[in-house]
Design an enzyme around this catalytic site. Structure first.
Site, PDB file in Angstrom:
ATOM      1  CD  GLU A  52     -16.387 -15.326   5.515  1.00 34.50           C
ATOM      2  OE1 GLU A  52     -17.149 -14.867   6.250  1.00 34.50           O
ATOM      3  OE2 GLU A  52     -15.156 -15.367   5.522  1.00 34.50           O
ATOM      4  CG  ASP A  57     -21.948 -10.511  10.271  1.00 35.57           C
ATOM      5  OD1 ASP A  57     -22.197 -11.725  10.523  1.00 35.57           O
ATOM      6  OD2 ASP A  57     -21.184  -9.622  11.091  1.00 35.57           O
ATOM      7  CD  GLN A  90     -10.350 -13.434   8.354  1.00 33.62           C
ATOM      8  OE1 GLN A  90     -10.377 -12.548   8.976  1.00 33.62           O
ATOM      9  NE2 GLN A  90     -10.951 -14.388   7.592  1.00 33.62           N
ATOM     10  CG  ASP A  96     -13.238  -9.574  -2.221  1.00 31.91           C
ATOM     11  OD1 ASP A  96     -12.238  -8.795  -2.685  1.00 31.91           O
ATOM     12  OD2 ASP A  96     -14.154  -8.813  -1.418  1.00 31.91           O
ATOM     13  CB  THR A 133     -13.664  -8.229  10.110  1.00 32.98           C
ATOM     14  OG1 THR A 133     -13.149  -8.440   8.766  1.00 32.98           O
ATOM     15  CG2 THR A 133     -13.367  -9.845  10.543  1.00 32.98           C
ATOM     16  CG  ASP A 134     -13.337  -4.238  13.809  1.00 33.01           C
ATOM     17  OD1 ASP A 134     -12.658  -4.875  14.613  1.00 33.01           O
ATOM     18  OD2 ASP A 134     -14.761  -4.270  13.840  1.00 33.01           O
ATOM     19  CG  ASP A 158     -20.298 -15.811  12.864  1.00 35.58           C
ATOM     20  OD1 ASP A 158     -19.938 -14.798  12.590  1.00 35.58           O
ATOM     21  OD2 ASP A 158     -21.855 -15.844  12.909  1.00 35.58           O
TER      22      ASP A 158
HETATM   23  N1  SAM Z   1     -20.871 -12.282  12.721  1.00 37.52           N
HETATM   24  C1  SAM Z   1     -19.912 -11.592  13.794  1.00 37.52           C
HETATM   25  C2  SAM Z   1     -20.169 -10.915  14.661  1.00 37.52           C
HETATM   26  O1  SAM Z   1     -21.212 -10.986  15.451  1.00 37.52           O
HETATM   27  O2  SAM Z   1     -19.670  -9.589  14.870  1.00 37.52           O
HETATM   28  C3  SAM Z   1     -18.476 -11.445  13.241  1.00 37.52           C
HETATM   29  C4  SAM Z   1     -18.357 -11.146  11.984  1.00 37.52           C
HETATM   30  S1  SAM Z   1     -18.177 -12.307  10.685  1.00 37.52           S
HETATM   31  C5  SAM Z   1     -17.074 -13.593  11.574  1.00 37.52           C
HETATM   32  C6  SAM Z   1     -17.006 -11.183   9.772  1.00 37.52           C
HETATM   33  C7  SAM Z   1     -16.608 -12.221   8.662  1.00 37.52           C
HETATM   34  O3  SAM Z   1     -16.521 -11.401   7.343  1.00 37.52           O
HETATM   35  C8  SAM Z   1     -15.390 -13.114   8.651  1.00 37.52           C
HETATM   36  O4  SAM Z   1     -15.761 -14.346   8.463  1.00 37.52           O
HETATM   37  C9  SAM Z   1     -14.169 -12.886   7.406  1.00 37.52           C
HETATM   38  O5  SAM Z   1     -13.798 -13.541   6.980  1.00 37.52           O
HETATM   39  C10 SAM Z   1     -15.329 -11.860   6.478  1.00 37.52           C
HETATM   40  N2  SAM Z   1     -14.822 -11.052   5.443  1.00 37.52           N
HETATM   41  C11 SAM Z   1     -14.024 -10.144   5.750  1.00 37.52           C
HETATM   42  N3  SAM Z   1     -13.674  -9.450   4.431  1.00 37.52           N
HETATM   43  C12 SAM Z   1     -14.541 -10.069   3.544  1.00 37.52           C
HETATM   44  C13 SAM Z   1     -14.894  -9.675   2.139  1.00 37.52           C
HETATM   45  N4  SAM Z   1     -14.085  -8.755   1.522  1.00 37.52           N
HETATM   46  N5  SAM Z   1     -15.647 -10.671   1.601  1.00 37.52           N
HETATM   47  C14 SAM Z   1     -16.403 -11.505   2.229  1.00 37.52           C
HETATM   48  N6  SAM Z   1     -16.576 -11.665   3.471  1.00 37.52           N
HETATM   49  C15 SAM Z   1     -15.454 -10.924   4.219  1.00 37.52           C
END
Ligand code: SAM
Length: 273
Positions: free
Chosen positions: A106, A155, A31, A137, A157-158, A86
């Site tokens: 993550e 936790d 990303q 993943d 992403t959308d 994060d």
């Molecule tokens: N914690 C934050 C909040 O307050 O909303 C945001 C969420 S956190 C940054 C979302 C994480 O999900 C991202 O770091 C992204 O790389 C991770 N992510 C997305 N798809 C994923 C997957 N299939 N497996 C593991 N991590 C994933």
């Protein structure tokens, strides 16, 4: 006029934050990543142009995603976090004295590295001896996992890109399999105003797997409509609205009354599930 971060939520609604500086930018394997310094919310993590978390109000979200399931559980010891790069969620999980081990899965190493460098208030506990950070993943990890967890927190992403698979009945079914009999799954499930479809889809997907499934809400000031939702699945049927274990001190938003009231849904949300 200065620099502005602008995120579209609907044709006629954008979130705009005045930006003092862009501290870091990178195209990772998964990303576009940026860390920006905003005028009113401190530093913020942005992924693919979508605001993820800010120093000023991240605790509203991380406290509610962590402490509702963890305080509803009688004795949470083993926790799995999917996403959460994060580190803010892991920080909150570690505030529970019964927690012995946290695995954070993550997918994007770049997120963890950038947050370690620029968001130490969130990522500072990732080096705690109880924490294992796995770069993988989350869909695949849970599918292949042979461990047992008391609480699983998603936790992500959308829904879209790498996180799409984290909102499916198959993934929730795999989570159910690796949960202990009295375990909880809790996941962020979008907001009820502009993304009611995604909220309903995630809620129903969890409900297709867990005998007790409930949605609860939090206020997250910087998110478009302030409301955010979480869905919790209870494998053993324990009501997630009940507070059963020790509540961490010094929280900003979470407390037992907020825990219980978070499950009281206004009709416009209840009618959209
Ligand atoms: N914690 C934050 C909040 O307050 O909303 C945001 C969420 S956190 C940054 C979302 C994480 O999900 C991202 O770091 C992204 O790389 C991770 N992510 C997305 N798809 C994923 C997957 N299939 N497996 C593991 N991590 C994933």
């Amino acid at each position: 006029m200065g620099m502005w971060f602008d995120e579209k939520h609907a044709d006629g609604t954008h979130l705009r934050l005045r930006v003092r500086s862009v501290l870091f930018q990178e195209k990772t394997e998964f990303q576009d990543l940026a860390i920006i310094e905003t005028e009113d919310f401190g530093r913020a993590l942005v992924l693919d142009g979508v605001l993820q978390t800010t120093e000023r109000d991240e605790m509203f979200y991380h406290e509610m995603l962590a402490h509702v399931p963890l305080c509803a559980h009688p004795r949470p010891r083993r926790v799995l976090v999917v996403g959460g790069g994060d580190g803010g969620l892991v920080r909150e999980v570690l505030r529970h004295p019964t927690v012995e081990a946290v695995t954070m899965v993550e997918i994007d190493r770049g997120v963890v590295e950038a947050c370690r460098r620029y968001l130490p208030g969130l990522s500072g506990k990732l080096d705690d001896p109880r924490v294992e950070v796995v770069f993988a993943d989350g869909v695949q990890y849970v599918r292949d996992c042979q461990q047992v967890y008391d609480v699983i927190l998603v936790d992500s992403t959308d829904p879209g890109g790498p996180s799409l698979g984290l909102f499916t009945p198959d993934f929730y079914g795999d989570c159910h399999r690796i949960l202990a009999d009295d375990g909880f799954l809790a996941c962020q499930t979008e907001e009820p105003f502009f993304r009611a479809e995604a909220m309903r889809g995630a809620y129903r997907a969890v409900g297709s797997v867990f005998p007790v499934t409930r949605l609860y809400v939090s206020m997250v000031p910087v998110y478009s409509v302030w409301y955010w939702t979480f869905t919790v699945g209870s494998k053993g049927g324990l009501d997630p609205a009940e507070v059963r274990s020790k509540v961490p001190a010094g929280t900003v938003y979470y407390c037992p009354d907020v825990h219980r009231s978070a499950f009281v849904l206004p009709p416009f949300i209840r009618d959209r599930l």
